[in-house]
Motif scaffolding. Structure first.
Motif, short mmCIF file in Angstrom:
data_model
loop_
_atom_site.label_atom_id
_atom_site.label_comp_id
_atom_site.label_asym_id
_atom_site.label_seq_id
_atom_site.Cartn_x
_atom_site.Cartn_y
_atom_site.Cartn_z
N ALA A 19 0.85 -1.20 0.00
CA ALA A 19 0.00 0.00 0.00
C ALA A 19 0.88 1.25 0.00
O ALA A 19 0.63 2.20 -0.76
CB ALA A 19 -0.92 -0.01 1.23
N ASP A 20 1.94 1.23 0.81
CA ASP A 20 2.87 2.38 0.85
C ASP A 20 3.49 2.60 -0.51
O ASP A 20 3.59 3.72 -1.00
CB ASP A 20 4.00 2.12 1.87
N LYS A 21 3.94 1.48 -1.11
CA LYS A 21 4.61 1.56 -2.41
C LYS A 21 3.70 2.24 -3.44
O LYS A 21 4.10 3.16 -4.14
CB LYS A 21 5.01 0.15 -2.88
N TYR A 22 2.45 1.75 -3.54
CA TYR A 22 1.57 2.28 -4.58
C TYR A 22 1.09 3.69 -4.24
O TYR A 22 0.92 4.53 -5.12
CB TYR A 22 0.40 1.32 -4.81
N GLN A 23 0.88 3.94 -2.95
CA GLN A 23 0.43 5.27 -2.54
C GLN A 23 1.47 6.32 -2.93
O GLN A 23 1.13 7.42 -3.37
CB GLN A 23 0.24 5.29 -1.03
N ALA A 24 2.73 5.95 -2.77
CA ALA A 24 3.82 6.89 -3.06
C ALA A 24 3.76 7.37 -4.51
O ALA A 24 4.21 8.47 -4.83
CB ALA A 24 5.17 6.23 -2.77
N GLY A 26 0.83 7.50 -6.17
CA GLY A 26 -0.57 7.88 -6.43
C GLY A 26 -1.42 6.75 -6.98
O GLY A 26 -2.41 6.99 -7.66
N GLN A 27 -1.05 5.50 -6.71
CA GLN A 27 -1.82 4.36 -7.23
C GLN A 27 -2.59 3.68 -6.10
O GLN A 27 -2.27 3.85 -4.93
CB GLN A 27 -0.86 3.32 -7.85
N GLU A 28 -3.57 2.87 -6.52
CA GLU A 28 -4.39 2.17 -5.54
C GLU A 28 -3.94 0.71 -5.43
O GLU A 28 -3.83 0.01 -6.43
CB GLU A 28 -5.87 2.19 -5.98
N LEU A 29 -3.73 0.26 -4.20
CA LEU A 29 -3.34 -1.14 -3.98
C LEU A 29 -4.38 -2.10 -4.57
O LEU A 29 -4.05 -3.11 -5.21
CB LEU A 29 -3.16 -1.39 -2.47
N LEU A 30 -5.66 -1.74 -4.38
CA LEU A 30 -6.73 -2.64 -4.82
C LEU A 30 -6.65 -2.90 -6.34
O LEU A 30 -6.87 -4.03 -6.79
CB LEU A 30 -8.09 -2.03 -4.46
N ASP A 31 -6.33 -1.85 -7.10
CA ASP A 31 -6.23 -2.02 -8.56
C ASP A 31 -5.15 -3.04 -8.89
O ASP A 31 -5.31 -3.87 -9.79
CB ASP A 31 -5.89 -0.69 -9.23
N PHE A 32 -4.02 -2.95 -8.17
CA PHE A 32 -2.93 -3.88 -8.46
C PHE A 32 -3.26 -5.30 -8.02
O PHE A 32 -2.87 -6.27 -8.66
CB PHE A 32 -1.62 -3.37 -7.81
#
Ligand code: HEM
Length: 326
Positions: A19-24, A26-32
């Protein structure tokens, strides 16, 4: 009803990290996670592009051994690419550590040793009569046109060491531009027609395609080739015997052992009394290919005067034994 997954602390920890990685960015963990759900498993054949790889052999004749010739050249080019991969990484680090230096040189030496040993695939592994037939359909293509081989040389040493040995001392005395050195680079002299001294078509085509790229590469590596990186090490590091052994070994592998194996192979296929068979590149290969005539030496400062004088002759086996036993 779908199975309920127990979220262990380890899984939770990984989810938080993701979650941290994708948030950094601007992406959503759920999408990945959705992406993962639909993504297919990797397969060996897709990962290494097996079908593409096996489709890259296109003989120009129906003589069976031509496939061996093509594949072995391709294998060699991959080893050259592996060598450049290491050389580029070394150049990218501002000042590689002694350990990194040794590891990378060790890898490149291993690649060249593999090539030297496997050259038997060429020397002993093709039918000479078949070779002499299919080679006529390849004119004027020649391994001489391997640009990766030329790039490796420029990554390994100062360009002036690749200048034709007759003018090399004058070029060392007066600093010359890459363009001027390129005019006198050793291999141009090799690629002249034996009878007239004119440039071979093999060379003309190679220059047309690669001159700009080679000069750009030479400029790029003028301050980060292996020798320049070595000079950036501390005096204690430069004196490290293992490192010096690896450098000397590289000099031998690229400038003596591989060329010698290649030359011996040319003799097997092309040397015939009273007249040698003409090479596909049209060069006077007997006078050009033997390492003792070209005297390419990447690291002159690491060799004695006698060793340089005798370059490419029998002493190299003795040095190799010393390196292996050290
Ligand atoms: C039967 C096998 C081979 C024969 C008979 C042969 C022959 C020759 C000859 C006669 C030359 C001089 C230039 C010319 O006139 O074409 C040459 C140059 C060259 N060949 Fe080969 N070759 C063989 C295999 C290979 C392989 C597998 C490679 C790998 C890429 C290769 C790479 C080179 C390179 C890099 C040069 C330039 C060497 C230099 O400038 O010192 N050759 N070859």
């Amino acid at each position: 009803m779908p199975k309920q997954v127990h979220i262990s602390p380890e899984i939770q920890e990984r989810l938080n990290q993701l979650a941290d990685k994708y948030q950094a960015s601007g992406q959503e963990l759920l999408d990945f996670l959705d992406g993962l759900l639909y993504q297919d498993y990797n397969t060996y054949w897709d990962y290494i592009h097996l079908d593409t790889l096996l489709s890259l052999q296109s003989p120009v004749t129906d003589i069976p051994d031509e496939e061996i010739f093509i594949m072995y050249h391709q294998i060699t080019e991959l080893y050259f690419k592996l060598s450049l991969h290491e050389l580029n990484q070394l150049a990218a680090s501002v000042r590689p550590s002694l350990e990194t230096f040794k590891v990378k040189l060790g890898r490149i030496n291993r690649y060249f040793e593999a090539l030297t040993h496997s050259f038997a695939v060429m020397m002993d592994g093709m039918d000479r009569h078949q070779f002499l037939k299919f080679r006529m359909s390849l004119i004027p293509a020649s391994g001489f046109q391997s640009v990766q081989y030329r790039l490796i040389e420029l990554c390994a040493t100062d360009m002036v060491n690749l200048v034709d040995q007759e003018v090399r001392p004058a070029f060392i005395a007066a600093a010359k531009s890459e363009e001027e050195m390129y005019q006198h680079i050793y291999w141009k002299k090799g690629a002249t027609i034996a009878d007239t001294g004119a440039k071979t078509l093999t060379l003309k085509q190679f220059e047309l395609k690669y001159s700009e790229k080679i000069i750009r590469h030479a400029k790029n590596f003028s301050d980060k080739n292996i020798w320049q990186l070595y000079l950036k090490l501390s005096p204690e590091e430069q004196a490290n015997q293992e490192l010096k052994d690896q450098l000397r070994l590289l000099d031998l592998n690229v400038n003596v052992f591989w060329p010698l194996q290649h030359y011996k192979t040319s003799v097997v296929y092309l040397a015939r009394r009273p007249m040698d068979v003409r090479a596909t590149g049209g060069t006077n290969w007997q006078k050009y290919l033997p390492p003792r005539f070209q005297k390419r030496i990447f690291y002159p400062a690491l060799w004695s005067d006698l060793e340089k004088e005798e370059w490419g002759k029998s002493w190299v086996n003795q040095v190799l034994d010393e390196v292996k036993n050290s």
